[in-house]
Motif scaffolding. Structure first.
Motif, PDB file in Angstrom:
ATOM      1  N   UNK A 268     -75.920  49.281  42.575  1.00 31.29           N
ATOM      2  CA  UNK A 268     -75.455  47.908  42.745  1.00 31.29           C
ATOM      3  C   UNK A 268     -74.836  47.354  41.470  1.00 31.29           C
ATOM      4  N   UNK A 269     -75.484  47.620  40.335  1.00 29.00           N
ATOM      5  CA  UNK A 269     -74.964  47.099  39.066  1.00 29.00           C
ATOM      6  C   UNK A 269     -73.570  47.624  38.796  1.00 29.00           C
ATOM      7  N   UNK A 270     -73.373  48.918  38.961  1.00 31.88           N
ATOM      8  CA  UNK A 270     -72.063  49.509  38.707  1.00 31.88           C
ATOM      9  C   UNK A 270     -71.003  48.965  39.665  1.00 31.88           C
ATOM     10  N   UNK A 271     -71.407  48.699  40.894  1.00 28.44           N
ATOM     11  CA  UNK A 271     -70.474  48.165  41.889  1.00 28.44           C
ATOM     12  C   UNK A 271     -70.020  46.755  41.516  1.00 28.44           C
ATOM     13  N   UNK A 276     -62.757  46.579  40.192  1.00 29.06           N
ATOM     14  CA  UNK A 276     -62.051  47.152  41.344  1.00 29.06           C
ATOM     15  C   UNK A 276     -62.886  47.106  42.617  1.00 29.06           C
ATOM     16  N   UNK A 277     -64.180  46.965  42.489  1.00 30.71           N
ATOM     17  CA  UNK A 277     -65.048  46.991  43.674  1.00 30.71           C
ATOM     18  C   UNK A 277     -65.778  45.683  43.932  1.00 30.71           C
ATOM     19  N   UNK A 278     -66.052  44.890  42.926  1.00 31.82           N
ATOM     20  CA  UNK A 278     -66.864  43.688  43.145  1.00 31.82           C
ATOM     21  C   UNK A 278     -66.108  42.678  44.000  1.00 31.82           C
ATOM     22  N   UNK A 279     -66.822  41.947  44.870  1.00 33.76           N
ATOM     23  CA  UNK A 279     -66.176  40.927  45.700  1.00 33.76           C
ATOM     24  C   UNK A 279     -65.795  39.710  44.866  1.00 33.76           C
ATOM     25  N   UNK A 280     -64.885  38.927  45.408  1.00 27.78           N
ATOM     26  CA  UNK A 280     -64.439  37.742  44.682  1.00 27.78           C
ATOM     27  C   UNK A 280     -65.448  36.617  44.673  1.00 27.78           C
ATOM     28  N   UNK A 302     -78.089  40.573  39.529  1.00 23.46           N
ATOM     29  CA  UNK A 302     -78.315  39.221  39.009  1.00 23.46           C
ATOM     30  C   UNK A 302     -77.680  39.060  37.643  1.00 23.46           C
ATOM     31  N   UNK A 303     -77.876  40.044  36.785  1.00 23.17           N
ATOM     32  CA  UNK A 303     -77.290  39.938  35.440  1.00 23.17           C
ATOM     33  C   UNK A 303     -75.766  39.958  35.502  1.00 23.17           C
ATOM     34  N   UNK A 304     -75.199  40.795  36.390  1.00 21.79           N
ATOM     35  CA  UNK A 304     -73.737  40.824  36.538  1.00 21.79           C
ATOM     36  C   UNK A 304     -73.222  39.497  37.081  1.00 21.79           C
ATOM     37  N   UNK A 305     -73.961  38.883  38.006  1.00 19.95           N
ATOM     38  CA  UNK A 305     -73.564  37.573  38.520  1.00 19.95           C
ATOM     39  C   UNK A 305     -73.487  36.541  37.406  1.00 19.95           C
ATOM     40  N   UNK A 306     -74.520  36.502  36.572  1.00 23.44           N
ATOM     41  CA  UNK A 306     -74.577  35.510  35.502  1.00 23.44           C
ATOM     42  C   UNK A 306     -73.497  35.730  34.464  1.00 23.44           C
TER      43      UNK A 306
END
Length: 491
Positions: A268-271, A276-280, A302-306
């Motif tokens: 999930x973190x890598x995605x 190129x893969x994460x949603x907008x 969660x960390x990627x979101x923040x």
């Protein structure tokens, strides 16, 4: 596959082995292709199944009462003994050998299914035990030459397995069975009506679905997201589908609580970290189950979101996050050090800078008895107690050892959506100063190996909208923020 292979080797019919293995592989490849999967990823599929099953065992445990435990152990033991008494003397017969292994393995699987998450799931095993006993008798068949002592033993074991499965919860079981019969009697006319008039029942379901869509409509979110790709962080991803949004879940979706292992967390973190893969967009409402420490659920996402998204709107108590422009990368964390941990003793946490958050990962090995218990039954419980400023629920937060092998945010502590938005303001938040690990089965942990590893990571960039979004959370069903409450209405 394994049982058929055992049977072929038992018959010394080795020519069957390639046919058995080939049929399995071709069937699996065909089914994967039919469901839109790449058959070349079969090994990855197997790895995912292993991670899910082992992770469920480690993360989803709930304890049952002593009476329910004794009923289950008694029924399990009686079923195993019944297989041994009836089928072990006939082990030279291929059907008896493979059938006995199948029944034994399936019985153990049902035991784990019911007693790992021992809430209503225990009925899965208890019902199975009441059915498995006569099933084993039918499979074994009648044997006229069976000694009288063995017949009495078989009868006693069968009665014990059936009786314990039927009794189950003890004194309240008759009430449960009465409720089951009554529910069946009330449900039968409805089922007949569904079968007899499926179109009418489909219309009723469509009307109910339309009502759900009106109740949980998110007009502001739909307007801002449009056809953009969106995912949900929390446990209520049905909001996205009810609103017809372009739902694009990360590899392990379906609720943050079920990202059971570090391997799934890293997927999930890598995605989410990959532009190129994460949603907008992400619709965020951080919730958890079983009184867990919130930050351990899918901590990489969660960390990627923040770090990579910013909050832009609040609606129905949830917050919409939008990916920051450009292709920002996930900032690295800074290692602070490692401390040994003793169960029941407070650990002082290191301080971090004003614009940083404190992360922690744990090494929490079980000793030999703990590993045996985990395999045969379920892992022991572990709880986290926090000391600090502003904590609403500092005690008895469930900590899952498998979920905190990767770093999770410890301070400022996150207990709800408001705490997440507070990270975007110039306020300290709920600062944690000490923590304590406790377990009701403390003798099952390997005390010398218990360690906490601390890291510092950058705090999210300030967001001017954070204050107004926090105000909107005060009135979750309002489409606009109320300027003030001027009158209290008593009902």
């Amino acid at each position: 596959l394994g049982l058929l292979g055992v049977q072929a080797m038992h018959l010394r019919d080795f020519r069957r082995l390639p046919w058995i293995a080939g049929t399995y592989i071709l069937t699996l490849a065909g089914l994967l292709a039919a469901t839109g999967q790449n058959p070349m990823h079969t090994l990855l599929y197997m790895r995912g199944m292993l991670e899910l099953s082992s992770g469920y065992n480690l993360a989803m445990g709930l304890d049952e009462t002593r009476a329910v435990f004794h009923s289950g152990v008694g029924a399990l033991s009686a079923l195993f003994a019944l297989v041994l008494v009836l089928l072990l003397p006939r082990w030279k017969q291929p059907a008896a050998l493979s059938g006995g292994l199948l029944l034994t393995g399936f019985t153990f699987m049902e035991w784990k299914h019911g007693y790992v998450r021992a809430d209503g799931h225990v009925f899965i095993f208890l019902h199975y035990a009441a059915i498995a006993a006569p099933t084993i008798l039918l499979f074994a068949g009648r044997s006229p030459e069976m000694p009288r002592v063995q017949r009495f033993l078989v009868a006693g074991l069968s009665f014990a397995a059936f009786g314990l499965g039927f009794w189950g919860y003890g004194i309240s079981s008759p009430i449960r069975h009465y409720w089951s019969v009554r529910q069946w009697w009330e449900r039968l006319p409805h089922t007949i009506r569904q079968v007899a008039t499926p179109l009418a029942d489909k219309a009723r379901l469509d009307t109910a679905l339309a009502g759900q869509r009106r109740t949980y409509e998110l007009p502001r979110v739909k307007e801002m997201v449009g056809t953009g790709r969106i995912d949900f962080f929390g446990t209520e991803q049905g909001y996205l589908m009810l609103n017809g949004l372009n739902y694009r879940p990360r590899p392990m979706g379906g609720g943050t609580f079920n990202v059971f292992t570090p391997w799934l967390q890293d997927l999930n973190t890598n995605y989410v970290a990959n532009p190129l893969t994460r949603p907008g967009f992400y619709l965020v409402n951080p919730e958890t189950i079983d009184q867990r420490f919130l930050a351990q659920d899918d901590p990489g996402t969660l960390r990627a979101l923040l770090s990579l998204y910013t909050p832009v709107a609040s609606e129905q108590g949830m917050t919409l996050f939008q990916a920051r422009s450009g292709s920002p990368e996930l900032p690295p964390s800074r290692f602070l050090g490692t401390q040994g941990v003793a169960l029941g003793e407070a650990v002082q946490v290191p301080e971090v800078g004003a614009h940083e958050v404190l992360l922690v990962s744990f090494t929490l090995p079980l000793n030999l008895m703990g590993r045996i218990r985990s395999f045969l039954y379920k892992p022991p419980m572990l709880f986290l107690g926090l000391e600090g400023d502003g904590l609403a629920e500092p005690n008895q937060r469930r900590l899952v050892s498998n979920l905190v092998r990767n770093a999770v945010q410890l301070s400022p502590a996150l207990e709800n959506m408001r705490d997440v938005l507070a990270l975007y303001q110039d306020t300290p938040g709920k600062i944690v100063r000490r923590f304590t690990l406790q377990s009701p089965q403390s003798g099952l942990w390997s005390s010398p190996g218990l360690k906490a590893h601390f890291y510092a990571a950058p705090r999210p960039l300030p967001c001017p909208l954070a204050t107004s979004l926090l105000q909107a959370l005060d009135f979750p069903v309002a489409n606009t923020t109320l300027p003030a409450v001027t009158e209290r209405i008593e009902t």
